[in-house]
Scaffold this active site. Structure first.
Site, PDB file in Angstrom:
ATOM      1  N   TYR A  14       0.807  -1.220   0.000  1.00 42.63           N
ATOM      2  CA  TYR A  14       0.000   0.000   0.000  1.00 42.63           C
ATOM      3  C   TYR A  14       0.846   1.278   0.000  1.00 42.63           C
ATOM      4  O   TYR A  14       0.310   2.367  -0.166  1.00 42.63           O
ATOM      5  CB  TYR A  14      -0.945   0.015   1.201  1.00 42.63           C
ATOM      6  CG  TYR A  14      -1.894  -1.143   1.203  1.00 42.63           C
ATOM      7  CD1 TYR A  14      -2.918  -1.241   0.270  1.00 42.63           C
ATOM      8  CD2 TYR A  14      -1.759  -2.170   2.137  1.00 42.63           C
ATOM      9  CE1 TYR A  14      -3.795  -2.311   0.263  1.00 42.63           C
ATOM     10  CE2 TYR A  14      -2.632  -3.247   2.139  1.00 42.63           C
ATOM     11  CZ  TYR A  14      -3.646  -3.315   1.209  1.00 42.63           C
ATOM     12  OH  TYR A  14      -4.505  -4.379   1.205  1.00 42.63           O
ATOM     13  N   HIS A  19      -4.612   6.032  -1.434  1.00 47.08           N
ATOM     14  CA  HIS A  19      -5.302   5.871  -0.150  1.00 47.08           C
ATOM     15  C   HIS A  19      -4.365   6.154   1.024  1.00 47.08           C
ATOM     16  O   HIS A  19      -4.832   6.365   2.143  1.00 47.08           O
ATOM     17  CB  HIS A  19      -5.845   4.447  -0.064  1.00 47.08           C
ATOM     18  CG  HIS A  19      -7.202   4.318   0.550  1.00 47.08           C
ATOM     19  ND1 HIS A  19      -8.129   5.340   0.623  1.00 47.08           N
ATOM     20  CD2 HIS A  19      -7.814   3.241   1.122  1.00 47.08           C
ATOM     21  CE1 HIS A  19      -9.231   4.904   1.205  1.00 47.08           C
ATOM     22  NE2 HIS A  19      -9.069   3.627   1.519  1.00 47.08           N
ATOM     23  N   TYR A  65      -5.681  -0.907   9.469  1.00 47.47           N
ATOM     24  CA  TYR A  65      -6.244  -0.807   8.129  1.00 47.47           C
ATOM     25  C   TYR A  65      -7.312   0.281   8.141  1.00 47.47           C
ATOM     26  O   TYR A  65      -7.922   0.583   9.173  1.00 47.47           O
ATOM     27  CB  TYR A  65      -6.772  -2.139   7.574  1.00 47.47           C
ATOM     28  CG  TYR A  65      -5.650  -3.084   7.216  1.00 47.47           C
ATOM     29  CD1 TYR A  65      -5.020  -2.987   5.980  1.00 47.47           C
ATOM     30  CD2 TYR A  65      -5.194  -4.016   8.127  1.00 47.47           C
ATOM     31  CE1 TYR A  65      -3.960  -3.828   5.654  1.00 47.47           C
ATOM     32  CE2 TYR A  65      -4.137  -4.854   7.817  1.00 47.47           C
ATOM     33  CZ  TYR A  65      -3.522  -4.756   6.569  1.00 47.47           C
ATOM     34  OH  TYR A  65      -2.471  -5.570   6.264  1.00 47.47           O
ATOM     35  N   ASN A  67     -10.367   0.760   7.200  1.00 39.44           N
ATOM     36  CA  ASN A  67     -11.755   0.571   7.620  1.00 39.44           C
ATOM     37  C   ASN A  67     -11.947   0.488   9.129  1.00 39.44           C
ATOM     38  O   ASN A  67     -13.074   0.539   9.606  1.00 39.44           O
ATOM     39  CB  ASN A  67     -12.345  -0.685   6.966  1.00 39.44           C
ATOM     40  CG  ASN A  67     -12.400  -0.561   5.464  1.00 39.44           C
ATOM     41  OD1 ASN A  67     -12.150   0.495   4.891  1.00 39.44           O
ATOM     42  ND2 ASN A  67     -12.735  -1.655   4.806  1.00 39.44           N
ATOM     43  N   ASP A  92      -7.345  10.956   2.133  1.00 42.77           N
ATOM     44  CA  ASP A  92      -7.581  11.075   0.696  1.00 42.77           C
ATOM     45  C   ASP A  92      -9.054  11.357   0.435  1.00 42.77           C
ATOM     46  O   ASP A  92      -9.922  10.884   1.164  1.00 42.77           O
ATOM     47  CB  ASP A  92      -7.162   9.792  -0.023  1.00 42.77           C
ATOM     48  CG  ASP A  92      -7.906   8.572   0.484  1.00 42.77           C
ATOM     49  OD1 ASP A  92      -7.699   8.205   1.665  1.00 42.77           O
ATOM     50  OD2 ASP A  92      -8.705   7.995  -0.282  1.00 42.77           O
ATOM     51  N   ASN A 113     -14.418   5.085   4.266  1.00 44.50           N
ATOM     52  CA  ASN A 113     -14.533   4.109   5.350  1.00 44.50           C
ATOM     53  C   ASN A 113     -13.665   4.418   6.559  1.00 44.50           C
ATOM     54  O   ASN A 113     -14.026   4.085   7.687  1.00 44.50           O
ATOM     55  CB  ASN A 113     -14.263   2.701   4.833  1.00 44.50           C
ATOM     56  CG  ASN A 113     -15.380   2.210   3.947  1.00 44.50           C
ATOM     57  OD1 ASN A 113     -16.542   2.562   4.137  1.00 44.50           O
ATOM     58  ND2 ASN A 113     -15.043   1.419   2.943  1.00 44.50           N
TER      59      ASN A 113
END
Length: 186
Positions: A14, A19, A65, A67, A92, A113
């Site tokens: 990532y 993101h 993470y 979420n 973002d 999220n």
């Protein structure tokens, strides 16, 4: 006491994705301040702090993470008894063109999220935000693929300047109220 939170996803796959712009800004800020973010089990993230004019300033990158970012933010809020008005979330934003930056004091999650999780865990929509535009996906590309994609060469150049500007705005917030930051940087 103030809390700066950069949102993103942990892990090499990532790194440098759209993101993870919040993580990138947090890394830039930590580097500029000479602070090393370290894993903190209780806070479910990378964390450190420094002092400005006698006020403690906390830096956080949730490692839960995207979420589940609220879990990490809530842990820090509870531990230090931080009022949501003293929190700044950097993330973002699909609904802004690439490189656009907007500062807000409140609002909904807009489908993000990470923000949804923070709102749920904090129990409020009233906390400061830095929305960094990553643009909408091109036709035929899913939102998930877009946010987990890296910036193209042209966008990377724009985003380097954005990261510098947002880092500067974050430093300004450590010594001023958020209205001052919004007036100066919006």
């Amino acid at each position: 006491m103030k809390l700066l939170v950069g949102l993103g996803n942990p892990g090499l796959k990532y790194t440098k994705t759209r993101h993870n712009i919040g993580f990138m800004v947090m890394d830039d800020l930590a580097k500029e301040l000479g602070v090393k973010l370290k894993k903190h089990k209780t806070f479910h993230g990378e964390y450190n702090e420094w002092t400005v004019n006698g006020e403690r300033i906390l830096l956080l990158k949730p490692l839960t993470y995207m979420n589940r970012s609220g879990q990490s933010v809530r842990a820090v809020m509870d531990y230090f008894d931080i009022d949501p008005a003293n929190i700044l979330i950097i993330y973002d934003e699909l609904d802004l063109p690439v490189g656009t930056v907007k500062f807000r004091k409140t609002g909904g999650h807009g489908g993000h999220n990470g923000l949804r999780s923070i709102i749920d865990h904090a129990g409020t929509k009233t906390f400061n935000r830095v929305r960094i535009g990553i643009g909408r996906p091109s036709e035929g590309k899913s939102v998930t693929a877009h946010v987990l994609d890296r910036f193209n060469k042209e966008e990377r150049s724009d985003m380097e300047q954005v990261r510098l500007d947002v880092t500067k705005a974050c430093k300004t917030w450590t010594e001023n109220d958020f209205d001052h930051v919004m007036n100066q940087y919006n």
